[in-house]
Design a protein around this motif. Structure first.
Motif: not given
Length: 743
Positions: A331-340, A342-355
């Motif tokens: 689920v975390w990885c799919e969420w991160t891929e969705m942000e990628i 949509n070109e929200n790279y900073e948000e993707a990195l924050k998600l991985m940091h949270r996970a």
């Protein structure tokens, strides 16, 4: 007194034959009053036959009612009579009493279920004649009682309303049935009956409209309504069937996905289905991967441009108590891929940091007593994606910190170590990369460490070449110290290549020599080929003789033949005819002429080109000897089997005369075959092959490099010597053992 029943029976029979109905009935009644109850069973059959025969329903019904008070177990006979005279209401009442009586035993052997089906069929097929029973209540009681026959019972109830002319009520029953049945069999029964009902209704209405000269607008609307209703039913079939399967198991994730596909093009229904699915499926009872429902739900919103709603779905999804950590990681990885996407790279990195954030207290990854959210920080799937994101969108420092953290958590795989090393190398941190490889080597054992060693050594040689030769040698020695045989080949070849290009030739030859002993038997032939080729290129072809001899010693028989042929061919090209002939002679001892015809043909061609009549005759003699040797081995095995049997049962002297003669014949035949083959035996064992002088010395081919044989040995004719030692230069087989030549 004991004759009274018989008298009454005869009297009643007489009156029956006279067709005096009233008088006969009164006589039957007088007989029943006069006789004791124990004798009534002799009168009642005549009485019942009488009332059935003369077709007097009212009288018969009254008679049967009196009879059932005495014999209630015969109620089925009464039901049959009532059905025969079309008194179905009374028959249904009686049959209902039978069904409700738990102690009733059918005289025809029918089960309660069969009696219930008869009741349902009777009341559903005759709604206008059965007025005293609540048909709906009776059949619904059967639905609760007989859950394995729901389809049949629902069809019976709907059929009751159809025959009653209540078509809308029948349609409601069918809809209720297909919404409640839980098996595919029941659904199929109900749906087929429902479809047939709608089709008949439509066709009948079409016939009625066709008979009207000018149908009104209401007729056309009604016809179109019936047609639309039938088409809608057929279109809903798959969806209704899916509902049945979900009623069987509401935690079947795959069936929920199929339901969403059936609603394609209907966004509101899809949203409602996903919402119902994630609320219904229990994570501990789920059949399939529950997280896929949440992920697809979020992707649905994403495809429709509602990214914020998709984030809300993902936020809820990461709080679900999944059974496996991998589901939450997905689920975390799919969420991160969705942000990628949509070109929200900073948000993707924050998600991985949270996970990957450390929990308040450390827990074991495989501790099922802890929640998956608490164990997520050790998920390799999340860390791998985090590392990939840092490589793509982060800084060198942050990416290096992620890789170091993975190694510290001891969840790294060989591929993670290799990726870390490549990342450091791409950023020109070569020594850091080598240290990363060494960390990986310390974490893993063989065979998992093979890929790391292979990459490490390749990268090290590419970087430094021969400038750090001693360090490279130390690495190779450390690698090969505990290397399993199946992984040694490539590493030894890489080591030898290093020595050839940057070291000394003798060191390279030593590495090849070690490789021939370290690799599995099936790879020895390839190593020897490389060894021979490199030795020939460095030292020259004559230096390969020792390698050939070593190969012939250690290789299996099939590979030994190939190596001998190559060895002999090399000696032939060098002009060493006697050496080549000696190699052929040695190899012949493992070449059965019946199997290895190619070898003997090669030797024959060699003798035709380079030999003479004597050498050809010697070759043929050796061929016969080898043939006899293989034949004798078979005979020896047979003799050993016979001798072991004799040892078990007794000595030869203990055998019968016929058996003694058989043993002597076998021994004589074996000795005769050994003598004809030129084999000298002692105590039944093969010692050596008898040889012969091959012509005069001056007739032989002169070889200036051949070592002279002692004159004393040349003068001995027909001396018993091993065939391999005849006319063989000592240099060729100087390193071979005598036992190897005699084998």
């Amino acid at each position: 007194m004991h004759k009274m029943p018989r008298i009454w029976m005869d009297y009643c029979t007489f009156l029956t034959d006279q067709n005096k109905i009233t008088r006969t009935r009164k006589v039957f009644d007088r007989a029943l009053r006069a006789l004791p109850v124990t004798q009534h069973h002799r009168i009642w059959p005549l009485y019942l036959n009488f009332v059935k025969k003369h077709d007097i329903p009212e009288t018969a019904i009254r008679v049967f009612r009196r009879y059932l008070k005495l014999c209630p177990e015969n109620a089925e006979e009464y039901v049959e009579y009532l059905s025969g005279i079309d008194k179905l209401d009374e028959a249904a009442l009686t049959l209902a009493k039978i069904v409700n009586n738990e102690n009733f035993v059918s005289q025809y052997g029918k089960s309660k279920h069969q009696l219930w089906n008869e009741l349902c069929e009777l009341i559903s097929n005759n709604p206008d004649k059965v007025q005293s029973l609540n048909v709906d209540a009776i059949i619904r009681g059967g639905l609760r009682r007989y859950t394995d026959q729901l389809g049949h019972l629902w069809n019976s109830l709907a059929n009751y309303y159809v025959r009653s002319g209540l078509f809308e009520r029948a349609r409601d029953i069918y809809e209720e049935a297909i919404q409640t049945v839980t098996t595919v069999r029941d659904f199929t029964q109900v749906f087929d009956a429902y479809a047939q009902f709608e089709e008949l209704s439509l066709s009948k209405r079409m016939e009625e409209v066709s008979k009207v000269a000018s149908p009104s607008e209401d007729d056309n609307i009604d016809l179109e309504l019936r047609l639309a209703r039938f088409e809608d039913l057929m279109e809903r079939r798959l969806l209704l069937l899916n509902s049945v399967l979900l009623r069987q198991n509401p935690h079947n994730v795959q069936e929920w996905h199929k339901r969403v596909q059936l609603y394609e093009g209907k966004p509101h229904d899809i949203i409602n289905t996903y919402t119902e699915a994630v609320q219904t499926v229990d994570p501990k009872l789920a059949v399939g991967k529950l997280h896929t429902l949440w992920v697809e739900f979020a992707k649905f919103y994403e495809k429709n441009g509602q990214v914020d709603d998709a984030r809300i779905i993902f936020e809820k999804a990461i709080q679900v108590p999944y059974v496996k950590v991998d589901d939450l990681a997905s689920v975390w990885c799919e969420w991160t891929e969705m942000e990628i996407r949509n070109e929200n790279y900073e948000e993707a990195l924050k998600l991985m940091h949270r996970a990957t954030a450390m929990p308040s207290r450390k827990v074991a990854y495989h501790d099922d007593g802890e929640t998956v959210q608490a164990r997520l920080y050790k998920s390799l799937k999340v860390w791998s994606m985090y590392a990939d994101l840092e490589e793509s969108f982060g800084t060198f420092k942050s990416c290096k910190a992620v890789y170091d953290h993975i190694i510290d958590l001891k969840i790294a795989t060989p591929q993670i170590i290799i990726n870390y090393g490549i990342f450091l190398e791409e950023n020109n941190y070569f020594e850091e990369a080598f240290r990363a490889y060494e960390k990986g080597i310390s974490l893993f054992k063989w065979p998992n460490v093979y890929d790391i060693w292979n990459t490490y050594l390749t990268k090290f040689l590419k970087r430094y070449g021969g400038s750090k030769l001693e360090r490279a040698r130390d690495l190779f020695e450390q690698c090969l110290e505990k290397c399993p045989p199946q992984f040694a080949k490539n590493l030894y070849l890489l080591y030898a290549k290093l020595e050839e290009e940057h070291g000394m030739a003798r060191h390279a030859m030593a590495v090849y020599e070690r490789a021939t002993k370290a690799v599995p038997e099936k790879e020895m032939y390839d190593i020897f080929n490389v060894y021979i080729k490199r030795a020939a290129e460095i030292y020259g072809i004559p230096k390969t003789r020792q390698i050939y001899e070593k190969a012939i010693e250690v290789l299996p028989e099939d590979r030994t033949r190939e190596m001998c042929l190559r060895f002999a061919d090399m000696e032939t090209k060098l002009g060493e005819i006697d050496r080549a002939r000696a190699v052929y002679a040695h190899c012949s001892q493992i070449c059965d002429p019946r199997v290895t015809t190619e070898f003997w043909q090669t030797w024959k061609e060699f003798e035709v080109r380079h030999g003479n009549e004597d050498t050809m005759r010697e070759m043929l003699r050796i061929k016969r000897s080898v043939q006899a040797m293989y034949n004798t081995q078979v005979n020896m095995m047979s003799a050993q089997m016979l001798s072991s049997a004799a040892a078990t049962t007794g000595t030869t002297a203990d055998l019968a005369p016929g058996e003694k003669d058989g043993m002597r014949l076998l021994e004589a035949k074996a000795a005769e075959m050994a003598g004809s083959a030129g084999l000298v035996t002692r105590s039944g064992n093969i010692m050596f092959v008898r040889g012969e002088t091959q012509g005069n010395k001056q007739d032989k081919v002169v070889n200036p490099d051949e070592i002279d044989i002692d004159d004393e040995e040349e003068e001995i004719e027909n001396e018993e010597v091993p065939i391999e030692k005849k006319n063989i230069p000592s240099e060729v087989f100087g390193s071979l053992k005598k036992d190897d030549l005699n084998d």
